[in-house]
Scaffold this active site. Sequence first.
Site, PDB file in Angstrom:
ATOM      1  N   SER A   1       0.045  -0.669  -6.346  1.00 53.75           N
ATOM      2  CA  SER A   1       0.421  -2.045  -6.965  1.00 53.75           C
ATOM      3  C   SER A   1       1.131  -1.337  -8.446  1.00 53.75           C
ATOM      4  O   SER A   1       0.816  -0.405  -8.481  1.00 53.75           O
ATOM      5  CB  SER A   1      -1.309  -2.878  -7.110  1.00 53.75           C
ATOM      6  OG  SER A   1      -2.010  -3.392  -6.632  1.00 53.75           O
TER       7      SER A   1
ATOM      8  N   HIS B   1       0.449  -1.501   0.143  1.00 48.86           N
ATOM      9  CA  HIS B   1       0.478   0.424  -0.052  1.00 48.86           C
ATOM     10  C   HIS B   1       0.657   1.290  -0.124  1.00 48.86           C
ATOM     11  O   HIS B   1       0.393   2.176  -0.203  1.00 48.86           O
ATOM     12  CB  HIS B   1      -0.927  -0.098   0.950  1.00 48.86           C
ATOM     13  CG  HIS B   1      -2.228  -0.708   1.137  1.00 48.86           C
ATOM     14  ND1 HIS B   1      -3.533  -0.139   1.070  1.00 48.86           N
ATOM     15  CD2 HIS B   1      -2.112  -1.718  -0.111  1.00 48.86           C
ATOM     16  CE1 HIS B   1      -3.845  -1.317   0.606  1.00 48.86           C
ATOM     17  NE2 HIS B   1      -3.771  -2.613  -0.252  1.00 48.86           N
TER      18      HIS B   1
ATOM     19  N   GLU C   1       5.199 -33.847  -0.974  1.00 48.83           N
ATOM     20  CA  GLU C   1       3.751 -33.450  -1.790  1.00 48.83           C
ATOM     21  C   GLU C   1       4.053 -32.951  -2.947  1.00 48.83           C
ATOM     22  O   GLU C   1       5.739 -32.332  -2.901  1.00 48.83           O
ATOM     23  CB  GLU C   1       3.102 -33.219  -0.022  1.00 48.83           C
ATOM     24  CG  GLU C   1       2.250 -33.735   0.802  1.00 48.83           C
ATOM     25  CD  GLU C   1       0.941 -33.951  -0.097  1.00 48.83           C
ATOM     26  OE1 GLU C   1       1.534 -35.658  -0.248  1.00 48.83           O
ATOM     27  OE2 GLU C   1       0.053 -32.856  -0.059  1.00 48.83           O
TER      28      GLU C   1
ATOM     29  N   LYS D   1     -14.962  -7.569  -8.466  1.00 52.88           N
ATOM     30  CA  LYS D   1     -13.960  -8.899  -9.475  1.00 52.88           C
ATOM     31  C   LYS D   1     -12.974  -9.885  -8.317  1.00 52.88           C
ATOM     32  O   LYS D   1     -13.178 -11.274  -9.280  1.00 52.88           O
ATOM     33  CB  LYS D   1     -12.529  -7.789 -10.290  1.00 52.88           C
ATOM     34  CG  LYS D   1     -11.857  -9.347 -11.108  1.00 52.88           C
ATOM     35  CD  LYS D   1     -11.170  -7.970 -12.120  1.00 52.88           C
ATOM     36  CE  LYS D   1     -10.151  -8.888 -13.360  1.00 52.88           C
ATOM     37  NZ  LYS D   1      -9.387  -7.700 -14.250  1.00 52.88           N
ATOM     38  N   ASP D   2     -12.965  -9.092  -7.571  1.00 53.31           N
ATOM     39  CA  ASP D   2     -12.236 -10.879  -6.890  1.00 53.31           C
ATOM     40  C   ASP D   2     -12.646 -11.925  -5.752  1.00 53.31           C
ATOM     41  O   ASP D   2     -12.298 -12.928  -5.514  1.00 53.31           O
ATOM     42  CB  ASP D   2     -11.483  -9.912  -5.127  1.00 53.31           C
ATOM     43  CG  ASP D   2      -9.701  -9.546  -5.810  1.00 53.31           C
ATOM     44  OD1 ASP D   2      -9.936  -8.566  -4.992  1.00 53.31           O
ATOM     45  OD2 ASP D   2      -9.511  -9.468  -6.727  1.00 53.31           O
TER      46      ASP D   2
END
Lengths: 189, 423
Positions: free
Chosen positions: B220, B216, B288, B244-245
Site C-alpha cells: 500500500s 499486495h 442519478e 480500524k476498518d
Amino acid sequence: MSATAEAGHGPGDPHGVDEGKRDFLTLVAGTAGAILVGAIAWPLVDSMNPSADVLALSSVEVDLTPVPAGQGITVSWRGKPVFVRHRTGKEITEAEDVKLAQLIDPQADSARVKPGHSQWIVLIGICTHLGCIPLGNKPTDPRGDWGGWFCPCHGSQYDTSGRVRHGPAPANLELPPYAFESDSKIKIG
Amino acid sequence: MAGLHKSELKNPVMNWIDTRLPLFTLMNKEYAVFPTPKNFNYFWNFGALATVALLVMIATGIFLAMNYTPDASMAFSSVERIMRDVNYGWLMRYAHANGASMFFVVVYVHMFRGLYYGSYKSPRELLWMLGVVILLLMMATAFMGYVLPWGQMSFWGATVITNLFSAFPLVGRGIVTWLWGGFAVGDPTLHRFFSLHYLLPFVIFAVVFLHVVALHITGSNNPLGIDVKSPQDTLPFHPYYTVKDSVGLCVFFMVWAAFVFFAPNFFGDADNYIPANPLQTPSEIVPEWYFLPYYAILRSVPNKLGGVCMMFGSILVLFVLPWLDTSPVRSAKFRPVYSKLFWVHVASCIALGIVGAHRPEGWWVVLGRVATTYYFMHFLVLLPIIGKLEKPLPLPESISRPVISRGGGPLPGGAPAKPMEKP
C-alpha cells in the site's frame, strides 16, 4: 512474531498485555459481528418464505351445487388438487361399515367427514405413494375394487372414504382443513 | 509427497486441508500478518468499504432477482409486489437502491484519496488502471440496474443514453438498434439489461480480486507517499487495520441505514414511481447523482459527437494519469502547488455535478463549460507542467521518523511502535 515477548499480566500492569481485557474485547466484538451477520442474513432468508399475496391465496371457496351424487370435482388449492366427491348412499354405507382392523391405515369414516355432511368427502388428490393424481372422480374413471379412487402409476387403490386399501401407498389420502359455510358451500384452507 | 505445501497449522483437520489447499496460510499471509504502513488515515478505509458494499449489493440483488420479473408488462408491478408482499422486500429494495449511491460515494472518496496521495504513481500504475476499469463496470451496472424498475426515468434515461451511440458516424444508428434489440427501448432491451446487470457484478468481483492482488504485490501507499523502508514502518494488518476498518464499517453502515430507514427515496427521482410510458417524455430527464458530472460534460459541448467523446474522454483520461503527472513526489502533503490544484479539481467535479442536475440554460451552461475546461486542463495541461516546475517540500526520512532532524542527536520520543504480540 513478537519482538519483546511479555506474558500477559493482570489488570494494572503498565507494560504487558492485559489478556483478560483482550479476551473480553474479542468476545464482545465477535458477538457484535455475529449479531450483525444474523441481522443481515435473516431478512434475506425470510424473504423466501411465502409472501403476503401467496398467503392471501391460501384458501378457496367451492360451490357444491353443480356436483351430483356419484360424481366428484377437482379444485386447485395452494397449488394442489383437491377432490370434492358427492357420495351416494351406498358409498356412504360401504365406507362406514368397514372394520378398522382390515385397513392398512386405520381411520373411521366419521373422522374423515364433517358431522351432518357425510355425503361430502373432501381429500387432497395426491397419492400417498409417490405423488400422482389418482383417477376416480368421473363415473367412467377406473375406481378400483373399493369404488373410491385408483392410482394409475403403481396401482394403489382407495375406498369411498379415501382410505388406502391396496398398496403400494402407505397412507390414506390426506384431508385438507375445510369447513361448511352453508350446505352448498365449503371453504378449504 | 514432494512439492506439497508444509502447513504450520496445529489442528489436524485444518492442517490436512491447508496442506492440500493452503487457503488458511494464504489468508494469514495476506490479511493477518501482512505488513501495512502504520500511518494510514481513515481515507485508507474506503477500499474495504467498497468491497463490503459490493458484497451487500450482490446479496440483496440475488434475493431481489428471486421476485423480480424482467418483462416490460410486469417489471414495474413485480417491484411493487416486492415492496408490499415479499417478506422484507421493502428492506432489500431500499438497501439495494441506496446501496448503489453508497457504493459510488465510497468509490469516489477512494479515488480522490488516490489522486491526493499519488497512489496512481509508479509502481502502482496498473493498480490504478484496474480501478478505472472497475469504475466503468460499476457505471454500466448501475445504468442497467436503474432501467429495471421500468419507471418513467428508467425508460427515458435508457432512451437518452443508448441514443448517444448514434453520434458515431456510419455505424451509430446500427449500434443503437443492436443495443435496443428493436426500434426503441422496449421489452428485448429490458431482458438483456437484466441479464447483464446480474452478470457484471461478478465481473467487477473478478477485477476487484486482480486489483487487490496488484496491491499486495506493490504494497500500500501511505499518507506520506514515501516507501516503507523497514518492518518498523509497518504493522500487521490484523489486528490493527481489521479493527480500524471495523470502526469505519460501522460508520458506513450507520450512514447507509440512515438513508434506508429514514430517507429511502432521497436519492431517487419521483418520476420513477410512474410506470414507463413510451409516448410521453418527463419534463426533466435527470440521471442519478453519481452520473451528473458526466452528464454535465456531455451537454457542455454543442456538438453531439463532441459531447459523447468528451464524456467518455473524461474517464479515459484517468487511465493515462500515471504518465500525465510528472512529479517525482507522490503525496500532495509535500507538493505545495498541486495540493491547491487538487481542491480546485474537487470543486470542478462538484460544480459539474450541480450543473448536471439543472437544465442546460443561462449561467448553468457557462459554469458547465468552465468546469469541463478546467477538468481536462487539470489532467492534460496542469499536471504535466507543475510536476516539472513545482518545488516539493523536503520528504521525511521514513514513516517511522516523519520529522527531519536538524543536526544534533536523534529526536526524543521517536521510538517506533512495537507490533502487537499474537494472542
